[in-house]
Design a protein around this motif. Sequence first.
Motif, PDB file in Angstrom:
ATOM      1  N   GLU A 120      73.390  61.612  69.771  1.00 22.01           N
ATOM      2  CA  GLU A 120      72.866  62.950  69.489  1.00 22.01           C
ATOM      3  C   GLU A 120      71.400  63.062  69.885  1.00 22.01           C
ATOM      4  OE1 GLU A 120      73.173  66.293  65.957  1.00 22.01           O
ATOM      5  OE2 GLU A 120      73.774  64.244  65.577  1.00 22.01           O
ATOM      6  N   SER A 144      83.049  65.417  69.615  1.00 18.72           N
ATOM      7  CA  SER A 144      82.405  66.716  69.844  1.00 18.72           C
ATOM      8  C   SER A 144      81.099  66.576  70.607  1.00 18.72           C
ATOM      9  CB  SER A 144      82.147  67.421  68.507  1.00 18.72           C
ATOM     10  OG  SER A 144      81.152  66.734  67.761  1.00 18.72           O
ATOM     11  N   ARG A 145      80.531  65.378  70.624  1.00 18.39           N
ATOM     12  CA  ARG A 145      79.272  65.145  71.344  1.00 18.39           C
ATOM     13  C   ARG A 145      79.499  64.637  72.765  1.00 18.39           C
ATOM     14  NH1 ARG A 145      78.579  64.711  66.040  1.00 18.39           N
ATOM     15  NH2 ARG A 145      76.541  65.103  65.078  1.00 18.39           N
ATOM     16  N   CYS A 146      80.757  64.504  73.162  1.00 17.74           N
ATOM     17  CA  CYS A 146      81.081  63.947  74.474  1.00 17.74           C
ATOM     18  C   CYS A 146      82.026  64.888  75.229  1.00 17.74           C
ATOM     19  CB  CYS A 146      81.773  62.583  74.335  1.00 17.74           C
ATOM     20  SG  CYS A 146      80.780  61.322  73.523  1.00 17.74           S
TER      21      CYS A 146
END
Length: 423
Positions: A120, A144-146
Amino acid sequence: MRPLAERLRPKTLDEYIGQKHLVGPGAILRKMIDTGRISSFILWGPPGVGKTTLAQIIANKLETPFYSLSAVTSGVKDVRDVIERAKNNRFFSQSSPILFIDEIHRFSKSQQDSLLGAVEQGTVTLIGATTENPSFEVIRPLLSRCQLYTLKSLEKEDLLELLQKAIISDEILKERNIEIREADAMLRFSGGDARKLLNILELVVESDSEDTVVITDDIVIDRLQQNPLAYDKDGEMHYDIISAFIKSIRGSDPDGAIYWLARMVAGGEDPSFIARRLVISASEDIGLANPNALLLANACFDTLMKVGWPEGRIPLAETTIYLATSPKSNSAYTAINDALRLVEETGNLPVPLHLRNAPTKLMKQLGYGENYKYAHNYKGNFIKQQYLPDELKERRIWQPQNNPAEAKHLQQMKKLWDEKYSK
């Protein structure tokens, strides 16, 4: 001496074979690499299609520190150590160091949690590789961060190109006079896996002492000394065949289902894996339309454990045909999925007071359990009362489907609940 697959590992995208939808001209990953702006992503695909190679090419192109961990051998401490080193190696004008994690699906929740902050904050750019569906194996905050990119098994043309490249450009193979007269067996055994294809080529060439090596299908099968129907139980064909098997059952085609069962039996698939999938199919695809299907699938699993192999193929066949010919319903499957989405949307709604347990005097004074109606005290063992939270009290979740068994359940619900199940 390094294996052929390592000697031929591409160093640039121009040398990379396959995955044109990701790295071909104008493709999304190609654009990211060419601009030098890489965000964290996960590569999902079968073994031997270039996941690790692609990560290394990106690191070389960006000239940024590259750290690699295997989820099989690394723990939380290893992840934290790498993140700390990445912080120390980060310069103001430099791209974030790349952290490549092979088989990221094998990381536990705590191991994946340990990555969140670094990803993040941009301390590292994460590139994960997995052969399993990330939706099931990677925690949602990390996913969700990738970005997620799917790699495909190499096409026949890709594999043939790779074979020609190997015999022409490899420093060792080009010293031999190699003629690939037939390639079908090598392609079939490789199952779209480039590494496996090169291992087969290397094995066949090394087993021939002549200066001129002629490769045919019979020679490949003889050298491999294995069942030509066998497939890699960790490879793409494994997943394709079990998918065809389950879809044939779901589609009520007993011929298709028994054929794919035979393919798995002939290929040496783990019988317990097949039995487990039958239990899942009985619940997911037949469900309430024929509850006996789940009983038979469980009995099949137990019988298989008792009688062993090869007799175990018979209860597997019996259950396969029974499931394929049974009426189908996924109403229980969709009901639990809809309920889970509802829980996610609405959060922890309070339990109505009359449904709460009241083991203490204080709870009773607060109204816990008050006005609860015990169904068995009423005619027909039923009395109308609210069972959902107040905010959802009019909500329908289970939707019966059109089959004789569920039609009976629906009639019963209409009889008890009137308008709620008449809509």
